[in-house]
Design an enzyme around this catalytic site. Sequence first.
Site, PDB file in Angstrom:
ATOM      1  N   ASP A  58       6.320  73.830 -27.850  1.00  0.00           N
ATOM      2  CA  ASP A  58       6.548  72.440 -27.570  1.00  0.00           C
ATOM      3  C   ASP A  58       6.913  72.273 -26.278  1.00  0.00           C
ATOM      4  OD1 ASP A  58       6.711  73.248 -29.759  1.00  0.00           O
ATOM      5  OD2 ASP A  58       8.389  71.088 -30.609  1.00  0.00           O
ATOM      6  N   HIS A  60       6.161  68.236 -24.726  1.00  0.00           N
ATOM      7  CA  HIS A  60       6.832  66.851 -25.428  1.00  0.00           C
ATOM      8  C   HIS A  60       6.452  66.764 -24.156  1.00  0.00           C
ATOM      9  CE1 HIS A  60       7.623  66.746 -29.220  1.00  0.00           C
ATOM     10  NE2 HIS A  60       8.319  68.129 -28.966  1.00  0.00           N
ATOM     11  N   ASP A  86       2.647  69.661 -30.225  1.00  0.00           N
ATOM     12  CA  ASP A  86       3.629  69.137 -29.960  1.00  0.00           C
ATOM     13  C   ASP A  86       3.736  68.855 -28.399  1.00  0.00           C
ATOM     14  OD1 ASP A  86       4.230  68.186 -32.426  1.00  0.00           O
ATOM     15  OD2 ASP A  86       6.950  68.835 -31.395  1.00  0.00           O
ATOM     16  N   ASN A 118       3.241  68.489 -34.930  1.00  0.00           N
ATOM     17  CA  ASN A 118       3.182  67.653 -36.363  1.00  0.00           C
ATOM     18  C   ASN A 118       3.386  65.873 -35.329  1.00  0.00           C
ATOM     19  OD1 ASN A 118       6.390  68.288 -34.846  1.00  0.00           O
ATOM     20  ND2 ASN A 118       7.272  66.824 -35.727  1.00  0.00           N
ATOM     21  N   HIS A 119       3.565  66.489 -33.864  1.00  0.00           N
ATOM     22  CA  HIS A 119       3.297  64.876 -33.067  1.00  0.00           C
ATOM     23  C   HIS A 119       1.832  64.958 -32.976  1.00  0.00           C
ATOM     24  CE1 HIS A 119       7.733  63.618 -33.092  1.00  0.00           C
ATOM     25  NE2 HIS A 119       7.857  65.056 -32.599  1.00  0.00           N
ATOM     26  N   HIS A 167       2.222  75.597 -35.763  1.00  0.00           N
ATOM     27  CA  HIS A 167       3.441  75.001 -35.315  1.00  0.00           C
ATOM     28  C   HIS A 167       4.716  75.093 -35.869  1.00  0.00           C
ATOM     29  CE1 HIS A 167       5.700  71.821 -32.738  1.00  0.00           C
ATOM     30  NE2 HIS A 167       5.788  71.485 -33.547  1.00  0.00           N
ATOM     31  N   HIS A 242       8.524  73.866 -32.633  1.00  0.00           N
ATOM     32  CA  HIS A 242       8.803  73.295 -33.655  1.00  0.00           C
ATOM     33  C   HIS A 242      10.503  72.663 -33.784  1.00  0.00           C
ATOM     34  CE1 HIS A 242       8.592  70.147 -36.725  1.00  0.00           C
ATOM     35  NE2 HIS A 242       9.142  70.313 -37.788  1.00  0.00           N
TER      36      HIS A 242
END
Length: 314
Positions: A58, A60, A86, A118-119, A167, A242
């Site tokens: 990730d 982010h 992500d 999932n984002h 992920h 994740h």
Amino acid sequence: MDKAVLDDVIRRLLEGKGGKQVQLSESEIRQLCVHARQIFLSQPILLELRAPMRVCGDIHGQYQDLLRLFEYGGYPPAANYLFLGDYVDRGKQSLETICLLLAYKIRYPDKIFLLRGNHEEAKINRIYGFYDECKRRFNVRLWKIFTDCFNCLPVSALIDDKILCMHGGLSPELESLDQIKEIQRPTEIPDSGLLCDLLWSDPDSSIEGWAESDRGVSCTFGPDVVAEFLDKNDLDLVCRGHQVVEDGYEFFAKRRLVTIFSAPNYGGEFDNAGALLSVDDSLVCSFEILKPADRASGSSSKMNFKKPPKMGKI
């Protein structure tokens, strides 16, 4: 998209060191989304990749840390990269992060690979920051164009037929990798089922089998599930993101699953390190660590996996 234009976009994005915002034009970003979407759909939903490969978890929106990862691992096309999803939300520079990754994907489509997290889903990034960043810096139309692109991302990758990457994690519905290949794109992420689990599930060392997840979505799985799945499918390792892990990487199930997280000091709230996993062409895995405070790098653990015979190019 013209190579000269693309190279100029990449050059400008790479100038955004030290937290400097890079404002591409709306037209440029739209082109990145449209062209990357075409490439994602032209490649399989279950990518079949060859080592050597650098694997990142990730990000982010922590754009400065993404640039630092490239400084350590080499900027494309010097190395092959697989990102586990992500890219957006929570951090301050989701737009720079996703734009650089899409630009590299278009420029070097067989050197850099991006999985869906999932984002990368409208109903999640509507809430956790990406929508607001798009609206503040551009408009909601552009956010919708990103949504169309995200709905076409691949969801899993297999490195040398031995290391399965996604992920989130495994699914009680997943028995054979062929099931992943049957998922049709473009698609939103459903609230349950195989695709949901691949992007949302988590390992849990305190259970056997499957259990409900505290996230309120998908499920958790025990070490026994990992062992059974890998043995049945002749695999060595599950590699996923994740979850924030203190050292940037964390093993599970007797080192048969590894979590990689590549956003140090996650959201400014955690004191975690970030990690970059390097898989060499003998399937030896080593970790480059982005420390949270001084961000110094250092190589850590190594492990061997049996490399299958080469079966020609896939």
